[in-house]
Design a protein around this motif. Sequence first.
Motif, mmCIF file in Angstrom:
data_model
loop_
_atom_site.group_PDB
_atom_site.id
_atom_site.type_symbol
_atom_site.label_atom_id
_atom_site.label_comp_id
_atom_site.label_asym_id
_atom_site.label_seq_id
_atom_site.Cartn_x
_atom_site.Cartn_y
_atom_site.Cartn_z
ATOM 1 N N HIS A 1 82.876 41.209 53.521
ATOM 2 C CA HIS A 1 82.962 40.259 54.626
ATOM 3 C C HIS A 1 82.925 41.004 55.965
ATOM 4 C CE1 HIS A 1 87.150 41.466 54.788
ATOM 5 N NE2 HIS A 1 87.420 40.948 53.593
ATOM 6 N N ASP B 1 76.935 33.860 49.241
ATOM 7 C CA ASP B 1 76.029 33.952 50.390
ATOM 8 C C ASP B 1 75.803 32.595 51.046
ATOM 9 O OD1 ASP B 1 74.487 32.775 48.452
ATOM 10 O OD2 ASP B 1 72.728 34.038 48.771
ATOM 11 N N TRP C 1 71.669 46.667 54.273
ATOM 12 C CA TRP C 1 71.230 45.647 55.239
ATOM 13 C C TRP C 1 71.829 45.925 56.616
ATOM 14 C CZ3 TRP C 1 74.168 41.664 57.680
ATOM 15 C CH2 TRP C 1 73.391 40.770 58.420
ATOM 16 N N ALA D 1 75.722 43.886 45.008
ATOM 17 C CA ALA D 1 75.763 43.163 46.286
ATOM 18 C C ALA D 1 76.318 44.057 47.406
ATOM 19 C CB ALA D 1 76.621 41.905 46.148
ATOM 20 N N GLN E 1 73.725 46.553 48.586
ATOM 21 C CA GLN E 1 72.682 45.839 49.324
ATOM 22 C C GLN E 1 73.149 45.478 50.741
ATOM 23 O OE1 GLN E 1 71.350 42.653 46.789
ATOM 24 N NE2 GLN E 1 70.134 41.775 48.448
ATOM 25 N N ASP E 2 74.374 45.016 50.853
ATOM 26 C CA ASP E 2 74.888 44.619 52.164
ATOM 27 C C ASP E 2 75.043 45.825 53.098
ATOM 28 O OD1 ASP E 2 74.979 41.998 51.462
ATOM 29 O OD2 ASP E 2 77.135 41.938 51.059
ATOM 30 N N PHE F 1 82.280 40.055 47.361
ATOM 31 C CA PHE F 1 81.262 40.468 48.331
ATOM 32 C C PHE F 1 81.953 40.959 49.609
ATOM 33 C CE2 PHE F 1 76.981 38.510 47.128
ATOM 34 C CZ PHE F 1 77.290 38.448 45.782
ATOM 35 N N ARG G 1 73.863 36.961 56.789
ATOM 36 C CA ARG G 1 72.432 37.298 56.710
ATOM 37 C C ARG G 1 71.627 36.037 56.453
ATOM 38 N NH1 ARG G 1 68.999 37.136 53.062
ATOM 39 N NH2 ARG G 1 70.590 36.750 51.491
ATOM 40 N N THR H 1 81.038 36.222 54.854
ATOM 41 C CA THR H 1 80.540 37.408 54.154
ATOM 42 C C THR H 1 79.296 37.928 54.856
ATOM 43 O OG1 THR H 1 79.255 35.909 52.768
ATOM 44 C CG2 THR H 1 81.364 36.684 51.869
ATOM 45 N N LEU H 2 78.989 39.196 54.648
ATOM 46 C CA LEU H 2 77.768 39.739 55.244
ATOM 47 C C LEU H 2 76.552 39.033 54.671
ATOM 48 C CD1 LEU H 2 78.643 43.544 55.401
ATOM 49 C CD2 LEU H 2 78.807 41.809 57.197
ATOM 50 N N SER H 3 76.588 38.708 53.367
ATOM 51 C CA SER H 3 75.414 38.044 52.789
ATOM 52 C C SER H 3 75.288 36.612 53.292
ATOM 53 C CB SER H 3 75.456 38.099 51.260
ATOM 54 O OG SER H 3 76.671 37.571 50.793
ATOM 55 N N PRO I 1 71.752 42.367 61.565
ATOM 56 C CA PRO I 1 72.647 43.529 61.483
ATOM 57 C C PRO I 1 72.952 44.097 62.870
ATOM 58 C CG PRO I 1 70.595 43.923 60.256
ATOM 59 C CD PRO I 1 70.538 42.527 60.762
#
Length: 543
Positions: free
Chosen positions: A37, A282, A84, A77, A80-81, A35, A293, A288-290, A299
């Motif tokens: 980061h 996540d 986002w 993923a 999606q990130d 994922f 979130r 990680t960005l997820s 964001p």
Amino acid sequence: MENQSNFIKTIIENDLHSGKHTEIVTRFPPEPNGFLHIGHARAIITDFELAKIFGGYTNLRYDDTNPEKEDDVYVRAIAQDIRWLGYEPKNIFFASDYFDEMYHRAMILIKKGLAYVDFQSAEIISSSRGDVTTPGVNSPYRETTIDENLAWFEKMKNGGFKEGECVLRAKIDMASPNMNMRDPVIYRIVYAEHHRQGKKWVIYPMYDFAHPLEDAIEGVTHSLCSLEFEDHRPLYDWFVKETEMPKQPRQIEFGRLNIENTVLSKRFLRALVEEGKVKGWDDPRMPTLSGMRRRGYTPEAIRSFILSTGLSKINSTVGVDMLESAVRNDLSDKAKRVMAVIDPLKVTITNYPEGQGEYFEEDFHKDHPEYGSRKIPFSRNIYIEKEDFALEKPNKKFKRLYLGGEVRLFYAYFIQAIDVKYNDQGDIIEVLATYDPKTRSGSGFDERKPNGTIHFVEATQGVPAQFNIYKPMLNEDESLDLMDRFNKDSLSIKHGFVEQAISKTKVQDKYQFMRMGYYATDDDSTANHLVFNETVPLKTSYK
Ligand code: ATP
Ligand code: MG
């Protein structure tokens, strides 16, 4: 970034002025093996913002040239990130879709006498490369004829050799002061299933060969990457030129972003997930960005943090506090402000009539009446925070309730603690208090000053909730092995109450729990079991 100047922006401006390019094309090229980061956020924001400023566009290109570690879960993923974060790629490409073209370009090199199949072992190839002070030793296969090389390369492609039996190398300069130019490997044999190509290929291009071709195929004008690729640039240019790509992208490096006490490496993050130290990619503790979130970072906060770190030719390390203050700044206006008691202590107001109650209508945000208002219930039974009560006032700074002392309850009345009840273990389980009806909503201040103002939740209408409180995921002791640095106390779970007004909260809703911090509704929260993640504590914590 529009109002900031940076060295890449200057280069692009010049390229437009000189007419070298009429349209700017950048790309973000993640390897789908994990994922994204917060370090990747710098690359994404740089790629997308720069193209946008100049009216150009950005591709998302999965650099899926390594069949062993890649997975469709990561592909999904990553897209999606990026969305986002607020960016929409013009095209989504897969490097593996260019395998035929790359094969064809490798043949061009062989035909020009610029590549050869080498049957030496990996160890020999590596040891004969020399070092900075010693030139490398030529491979005995370096002078094989073009026809032989073409035949061997074809046989490599058709599965005629075992894994590790041979590789294709570029023929450049074994004495180059730049180690990357010492006949780098450009194709290797791997018998693995590729997530998109299946078993079509058993030879896979190396990153240094594949990457410049991918950029050139897509017509990328400025290929932005982190600093560790600086020494690879001459090779990048060599491959683009010698494979006779019609368009020549320009690689420009920028400094990596590091965050104190945070390890931004997909390999390490994946190990944490695989060993079950965290709940997943996540997990709100993950950088990680997820994870961010899920934790409640926005964001907008991440973007403003990244932009505030600037962009330069050196790697930078910044403190977590910088990121956290960007999050607070953003949430301060966005988050509704409500009361939650995270570690509850029961308070009974003995002079408040039994079986009665009242409501106070209050705005969700003092500066934003447009967020609406809610009714805050009040009665004889309330909860306060355990740490907001002490038997005796411990010091002058203690602006909370103590036996004999008086505090104001937000929006409600002054209360005075008159007695406590204990359980069999000797813990305080209830505080008995009296209230002064004349002090509704702070109106008693001209008469006397209470010992601080605390929050509460009315007991019969408060909604039970779980609170996940986070500490840094890693201990600061850098002498330990990475895995041993995992902080086992990084998550603590509390059970308390929130105002009834937010009982219908939706996943990702964000709140300021007054005096406690910013919180976001967790992905697994349901109407029957509310779960909130601590996003970030308040800066001026009363603790
Ligand atoms: P990791 O080391 O975490 O595996 P990576 O660089 O191998 O990261 P890629 O998927 O290759 O991961 O990264 C895609 C892009 O993101 C690359 O261009 C890389 O330069 C950039 N990038 C990765 N980490 C950072 C960072 N900390 N700061 C700035 N850019 C980064
Ligand atoms: Mg990489």
